[in-house]
Design an enzyme around this catalytic site. Structure first.
Site, PDB file in Angstrom:
ATOM      1  N   ASP A  68      -0.973  39.317   8.217  1.00 30.61           N
ATOM      2  CA  ASP A  68      -0.482  40.686   8.122  1.00 30.61           C
ATOM      3  C   ASP A  68      -0.347  41.149   6.676  1.00 30.61           C
ATOM      4  O   ASP A  68      -0.498  40.355   5.735  1.00 30.61           O
ATOM      5  CB  ASP A  68       0.862  40.825   8.862  1.00 30.61           C
ATOM      6  N   ASN A 137      13.639  37.942  15.937  1.00 37.25           N
ATOM      7  CA  ASN A 137      13.511  38.681  17.205  1.00 37.25           C
ATOM      8  C   ASN A 137      12.366  38.161  18.069  1.00 37.25           C
ATOM      9  O   ASN A 137      12.014  38.774  19.074  1.00 37.25           O
ATOM     10  CB  ASN A 137      13.330  40.181  16.928  1.00 37.25           C
ATOM     11  N   HIS A 139       9.173  37.773  17.031  1.00 40.16           N
ATOM     12  CA  HIS A 139       7.820  38.239  16.701  1.00 40.16           C
ATOM     13  C   HIS A 139       6.986  37.102  16.100  1.00 40.16           C
ATOM     14  O   HIS A 139       7.525  36.163  15.510  1.00 40.16           O
ATOM     15  CB  HIS A 139       7.851  39.467  15.777  1.00 40.16           C
ATOM     16  N   GLU A 144       5.957  43.095  16.890  1.00 42.09           N
ATOM     17  CA  GLU A 144       7.359  43.284  17.217  1.00 42.09           C
ATOM     18  C   GLU A 144       7.549  43.355  18.736  1.00 42.09           C
ATOM     19  O   GLU A 144       6.585  43.575  19.482  1.00 42.09           O
ATOM     20  CB  GLU A 144       7.869  44.571  16.564  1.00 42.09           C
TER      21      GLU A 144
HETATM   22  C1  F6R Z   1       4.489  36.460   8.130  1.00 41.65           C
HETATM   23  C2  F6R Z   1       4.681  36.744   9.524  1.00 41.65           C
HETATM   24  C3  F6R Z   1       6.012  36.720  10.185  1.00 41.65           C
HETATM   25  C4  F6R Z   1       6.949  35.628   9.690  1.00 41.65           C
HETATM   26  C5  F6R Z   1       8.307  35.746  10.358  1.00 41.65           C
HETATM   27  C6  F6R Z   1       9.262  34.695   9.876  1.00 41.65           C
HETATM   28  O1  F6R Z   1       3.121  36.557   7.784  1.00 41.65           O
HETATM   29  O2  F6R Z   1       3.728  37.045  10.157  1.00 41.65           O
HETATM   30  O3  F6R Z   1       5.839  36.578  11.576  1.00 41.65           O
HETATM   31  O4  F6R Z   1       6.378  34.377   9.962  1.00 41.65           O
HETATM   32  O5  F6R Z   1       8.838  37.005  10.095  1.00 41.65           O
HETATM   33  O6  F6R Z   1       9.538  34.897   8.529  1.00 41.65           O
HETATM   34  P1  F6R Z   1      10.311  33.791   7.676  1.00 41.65           P
HETATM   35  O7  F6R Z   1       9.432  32.598   7.692  1.00 41.65           O
HETATM   36  O8  F6R Z   1      10.416  34.373   6.288  1.00 41.65           O
HETATM   37  O9  F6R Z   1      11.592  33.571   8.349  1.00 41.65           O
END
Ligand code: F6R
Length: 262
Positions: A68, A137, A139, A144
């Site tokens: 992303d 959450n 995702h 989301e």
């Molecule tokens: C990042 C991504 C997100 C993160 C998720 C967890 O490229 O796609 O899904 O993996 O938000 O983020 P952290 O690891 O910072 O808790």
């Protein structure tokens, strides 16, 4: 779905890195990695960097596709995922920057950029192993809650919770972008293998929902229950709400060939 419960974050990283290195050794030097940003995969990237610098892994011909990117952040912004991937993936893993791709969140036509990203993944032969984190959450990528389980790369609106979770990377909440481009759940599910890493008590609910909850767009990562080759690597805290934790430990303990010892 295989669940590996490790003693600590460092072992989570080593276990995931070993899985990834095995895929590269099977698929060859031009393997295609799917790479995540955020805090979760940092120990995985550190363990991969260790394999690379000690000559046990060569990623110089491998391809990578980021999950992303924020809309509106140029590649030069320190918190753009272009920058994050350069710092945590391209440089330490000695990858060829020309083979590492991140969606273009500054494209004048974002829908077209998403379509082209899908084509680029397909042209590379598809992702051999996708590294994932999970949001609090539920995702994965920035899919989301309420994302279509069949979604492809597209523009998404970040939830307030995700923006607050990621506020730590920015000066203020107002600086956290409101939109992103993200690979879809269908895109992620096309990867031949996925390895999701999660650590810390704040991820325990999300991990339980992904692994043991109903498959639902309310918790998008739960779609991985349909993936034929998904490994979930977590530390004790992130595993603390798993009802079947003892069974996962037993499966690991009697496994004929363990990846690395948790
Ligand atoms: C990042 C991504 C997100 C993160 C998720 C967890 O490229 O796609 O899904 O993996 O938000 O983020 P952290 O690891 O910072 O808790």
């Amino acid at each position: 779905m295989e669940v590996v419960i490790c003693d600590d974050n460092e072992r989570v990283g080593r276990t995931a890195a070993t899985l990834i290195a095995e895929v590269v050794s099977r698929r060859g030097p031009a393997s295609v990695l799917g790479v995540a940003t955020g805090s979760s995969p940092l120990t995985t990237y550190a363990a991969l960097a260790d394999l690379v610098t000690t000559g046990r892994l060569d990623l110089s011909r491998a391809h990578a596709f980021a999950l992303d990117e924020y809309v509106g952040l140029g590649a030069g912004h320190p918190q753009s995922y272009h920058s994050v991937i350069r710092r945590h993936v391209i440089e330490p893993l000695r990858m060829d920057p020309g083979r590492v791709h991140v969606p273009d969140g500054t494209a004048s036509d974002l829908d077209q950029a998403c379509l082209e990203y899908e084509h680029a993944i397909a042209d590379a032969g598809g992702v051999d192993i996708q590294i994932l984190g999970v949001g609090t959450n539920g995702h994965i990528g920035f899919n989301e809650p309420s994302s279509s389980l069949a979604s492809r790369t597209r523009v998404k609106t970040l939830t307030q919770r995700t923006r607050e979770d990621n506020r730590r990377f920015f000066d203020s909440l107002d600086d956290v972008p409101t939109h992103c481009l993200t690979q879809g759940l269908g895109t992620i599910m096309d990867a031949r293998a996925v390895v999701l890493v999660a650590t810390g008590a704040h991820k325990a609910d999300a991990v339980a929902a992904v692994v043991e909850g109903p498959v639902t767009a309310r918790r998008p990562g739960s779609v991985l229950q349909f993936h034929p080759n998904a490994t979930i690597v977590v530390d004790e805290e992130a595993a603390s709400r798993l009802e079947l934790a003892d069974y996962y430990r037993h499966v690991w303990a009697v496994k004929p060939r363990q990846t690395v010892a948790p």
